[in-house]
Design an enzyme around this catalytic site. Structure first.
Site, PDB file in Angstrom:
ATOM      1  N   GLN A 197      56.294  -2.128  -8.534  1.00  0.00           N
ATOM      2  CA  GLN A 197      57.325  -1.435  -9.315  1.00  0.00           C
ATOM      3  C   GLN A 197      57.155   0.079  -9.235  1.00  0.00           C
ATOM      4  OE1 GLN A 197      60.120  -2.457 -11.103  1.00  0.00           O
ATOM      5  NE2 GLN A 197      59.679  -4.232  -9.843  1.00  0.00           N
ATOM      6  N   GLU A 200      60.612   1.099 -14.956  1.00  0.00           N
ATOM      7  CA  GLU A 200      61.368   2.342 -14.856  1.00  0.00           C
ATOM      8  C   GLU A 200      60.537   3.613 -14.860  1.00  0.00           C
ATOM      9  OE1 GLU A 200      65.387   1.453 -17.125  1.00  0.00           O
ATOM     10  OE2 GLU A 200      63.747   0.198 -17.795  1.00  0.00           O
TER      11      GLU A 200
HETATM   12 MO1  MOS Z   1      67.241  -0.871 -16.252  1.00  0.00          MO
HETATM   13  S1  MOS Z   1      68.458   0.787 -15.940  1.00  0.00           S
HETATM   14  O1  MOS Z   1      67.368  -1.107 -17.891  1.00  0.00           O
HETATM   15  O2  MOS Z   1      67.911  -2.071 -15.285  1.00  0.00           O
END
Ligand code: MOS
Length: 743
Positions: A639, A706
């Site tokens: 990730q 993220e």
């Molecule tokens: Mo993420 S932008 O919450 O897939």
């Protein structure tokens, strides 16, 4: 159970390979667009070629007569489609609220105006091209210079920034711009819909089957139990597949109208118009400090563009109120409407463009202070979340900076611009921080210990390529002691207990408590049955005296080897399975009252700038992430590495541009919309600090999807400045920006 209390079994934190890997590499993982059914027909949308105006005539007569065409559907014949009611939760959330074909108005270029349905994809494509649409066309508003009409809305404030900034001794005031970026997962958005006369089965490319079902039931005007949504595998989403888009309603409505299964797969071009994007942001940052480097004022005023139809706010101030200690702070924002499709969340929404602005400003102010940018950040560490006075559940940001600086060799940095050379190359070293919210969504799960020796865990969340299948198997293995190859994980189907969206990097933190509770209950059921079954060696014992260790039932005061495998007990008792259900609440409200929960990190980047041939490369990235306990370092590293590569694309390449006359995204293909590829990928060194954050769940995991993208772009532009002396405040970096730099 599998271990003594408070001791976390070693499968948690072990870098096991993905359990769904063999299915994927052997081509046996079935993705949405792979589903086909008898009598199925193909749908291809007709897209508006103007960016603003209305349809004055839709002539389908020629298209209808073409070979293989089943129907040309449009506003007058597709059947009723409703608006989904506004909700304040993520239970039935969507971005583009207007159902397709609601009226004859055109709000953006590419908007669906009709749907060609035919026996083959090629026939449908030809028919869609043959539909004749006459428009009343106006010049669309797609200007990329944002100007606000009206006032800003304050999201966070403390102290008095105006007074503090005016009298501050060292300050900067700069505006930073991030462009429109388009999600480009390799898998195109797709819907395959089956209508059986009363119920829909929808195969969807979605990051949230449960939410998708709730929205589509409303849009189609049917009871929720008449909709089943399935998404077994996803070829990534990046937020573009979080919430339903109009093509899903079109496929479903067409299948109902025609009484045939319908497959609708978007083109790459449609991906740039119809399924969201990261909006353009324009952020003014006013940042001030004492000469010693203590922050005194932080103001971030930003605008983002949104569509005519919807109010999508890019939360650029996500990290600003809590990342640093500063007595005077204000974050305020405003929306500017453009003739574009509705923007949506894209990996690290808000924080990613927001931190480009604020971390760039931190670097600029550090330079003005003649301070090292790492030292400057270390000096402004808050003791608590100053936006709300709450303690951090777990914060190791300073350790991220220190460990990263050591691994990178930051102490060897000469801060003078263009001072570090290697042959023809000028090296640039830059750093930036990253941060992302940590929270839980509600979740339910079932766990079954089965008489065939397998354990089945089921939850209507989904694995979007991030490793969720494997994480659930690890949790169940940790609880039962049953090895991973005997655990089956079933996800991505609304007929299972409702699970969270795969969004906000929250899936892992959300599933842990529910799956743990379901496992505990299944084990309790098993042990209770062990005391009740007539032919059980534990018959008549109190079930609290029993335990399940390594898949064997035994008395707590006797070693597991003296016990029996659970499947033997179930088989002897003629019981197919011992089942448990688990439920956990979301944490938005509960923990928000007690703790500030976030993940943190730091990036260190080396770029090389070769002024002789005007070549800029990212050569080395060192990233340190504090995201709680890492359940599986393999997909977690994957990730962060993927996010770093995406961050290189954000910094150097990605920008969706609109034609000023038609509003058409002119680079809506993978040749013209440049993204970072393998050849752009540097040496990447990822470290996880692995400090458990048990406020969120018993294993202390937060989430990593993220955060790795946040902070990469400002670290790169800081490095570009260090190499070239050119400060880039508008992404992406263009080589032209650097041509005036001293060699
Ligand atoms: Mo993420 S932008 O919450 O897939």
């Amino acid at each position: 159970m599998a271990s003594a209390e408070n001791e976390i079994p070693s499968i948690i934190g072990t870098a096991v390979p993905r359990i769904d890997g063999p299915l994927k590499v052997s081509g046996n993982a079935i993705y949405t667009a792979d589903f086909s059914f008898p009598e199925m027909v193909y749908a291809v949308p007709v897209c508006s070629t103007v960016g603003k105006g209305s349809i004055t005539k839709l002539d389908t007569s020629h298209a209808e007569k073409m070979s293989g065409v089943v129907a040309i559907l449009h506003r007058e014949n597709i059947g009723r489609l409703y608006r989904s009611a506004r909700e304040m939760t993520f239970n039935a959330y969507l971005d583009e609220r207007r159902p397709p074909f609601e009226n004859d108005l055109i709000y953006y270029n590419g908007q669906y105006v009709a749907l060609a349905v035919a026996g083959t994809f090629e026939q449908a494509q030809a028919a869609a091209a043959a539909v004749q649409v006459v428009y009343r066309s106006e010049k669309p508003e797609v200007d990329d210079n944002l100007e606000l009409e009206g006032g800003l809305e304050v999201a966070s404030s403390r102290g008095d920034t105006a007074t503090a900034f005016a009298s501050a001794p060292v300050k900067i005031e700069e505006t930073y711009v991030t462009p429109v970026e388009t999600h480009n997962p390799i898998e195109l958005h797709a819907s395959v819909s089956i209508w059986d006369g009363s119920k829909f089965t929808l195969y969807e490319t979605t990051q949230g089957v449960v939410n998708h079902r709730a929205v589509l039931a409303q849009v189609l005007g049917v009871p929720i139990e008449n909709v089943r949504v399935i998404s077994r595998f996803l070829g990534s989403g990046f937020g573009g597949k979080l919430f339903p888009w109009p093509h899903s309603a079109l496929a479903a409505a067409a299948s109902r109208k025609l009484n045939r299964p319908v497959k609708l797969v978007l083109s790459r071009g449609m991906m740039f118009s119809n399924v969201g994007h990261r909006p353009l942001t324009q952020q003014k940052v006013e940042l001030a400090a004492t000469p010693e480097g203590k922050l005194v004022s932080f103001q971030q005023d930003y605008l983002n563009h949104t569509s005519i139809l919807d109010d999508y706010k890019e939360n650029c101030g996500e990290a600003t109120p809590y990342l640093y200690s500063v007595p005077n702070l204000r974050v305020a924002s405003g929306l500017v409407r453009r003739n574009v499709g509705t923007p949506t969340a894209m990996r690290g929404p808000g924080a990613v463009p927001g931190l480009f602005a604020t971390e760039s400003a931190m670097d600029e102010l550090a330079i003005k202070l003649k301070m090292d940018p790492v030292e400057f950040r270390l000096l402004n560490e808050p003791e608590k979340d100053e936006s709300n006075g709450l303690p951090f559940s777990s914060r190791h940001f300073q350790e991220c900076l220190r460990v990263g600086a050591t691994k990178f060799g930051w102490s060897k940095r000469n801060p003078a611009v263009s001072s570090m050379r290697e042959g023809d190359l000028i090296l640039g070293w830059g750093t930036a921080a990253c941060s992302w919210v940590a929270a839980r969504f509600p979740c339910e799960a079932n766990v079954e210990l089965r008489s065939d020796g397998t354990v089945r865990v089921a939850c209507a969340t989904q694995d979007i390529g991030t490793g969720t299948y494997t994480i659930l198997a690890q949790i169940v293995s940790a609880k039962t002691g049953v090895p991973l190859n005997r655990i089956s994980v079933v996800l991505g189907d609304t007929s299972l207990p409702p699970g969270p969206i795969s969004g906000g990097s929250m899936a892992t933190a959300s599933v842990i408590p529910a799956v743990c509770a379901a496992s505990d209950q299944a084990i309790a059921t098993l042990l209770f049955n062990a005391t009740k079954a007539a032919n059980s060696p534990f018959s008549g014992k109190a079930f609290k005296e029993l335990a399940l260790t390594n898949g064997r039932i035994h008395e707590k005061n006797s070693p597991p080897d003296n016990g029996i495998p659970y499947e033997t007990l179930l088989r002897n008792a003629n019981v197919s399975e011992a089942k448990g259900s688990g439920h956990s609440e979301g944490s938005f409200l509960k923990q928000a009252e007690k703790y500030s929960t976030h993940s943190f990190g730091a990036h260190f980047v080396e770029v090389t700038w070769d002024p002789g041939i005007a070549r800029l490369r990212v050569r080395r990235v060192v990233t340190v992430i504090d995201a709680g306990r890492i359940i599986n370092p393999r997909p977690a590293r994957n990730q962060i590495e993927g996010a770093i590569v995406m961050g290189i694309g954000m910094a150097l390449f990605e920008e969706t541009r609109y034609d000023s006359q038609t509003g058409h995204p002119i680079n809506n293909n993978l040749a013209d919309y440049c993204m970072a590829v393998n050849a752009d990928t540097p040496e990447i060194d990822v470290t996880f600090l692995d400090h458990p954050d048990t406020v969120l769940n018993e294993y202390g995991a937060r989430g990593v999807g993220e955060i790795g993208l946040a902070g990469i772009a400002p670290a790169i532009t800081a490095a570009v400045y260090h190499a070239s002396g050119v400060r880039i405040r508008r992404l992406p970096v263009q080589i032209e920006d650097l041509l005036g730099a001293p060699a």
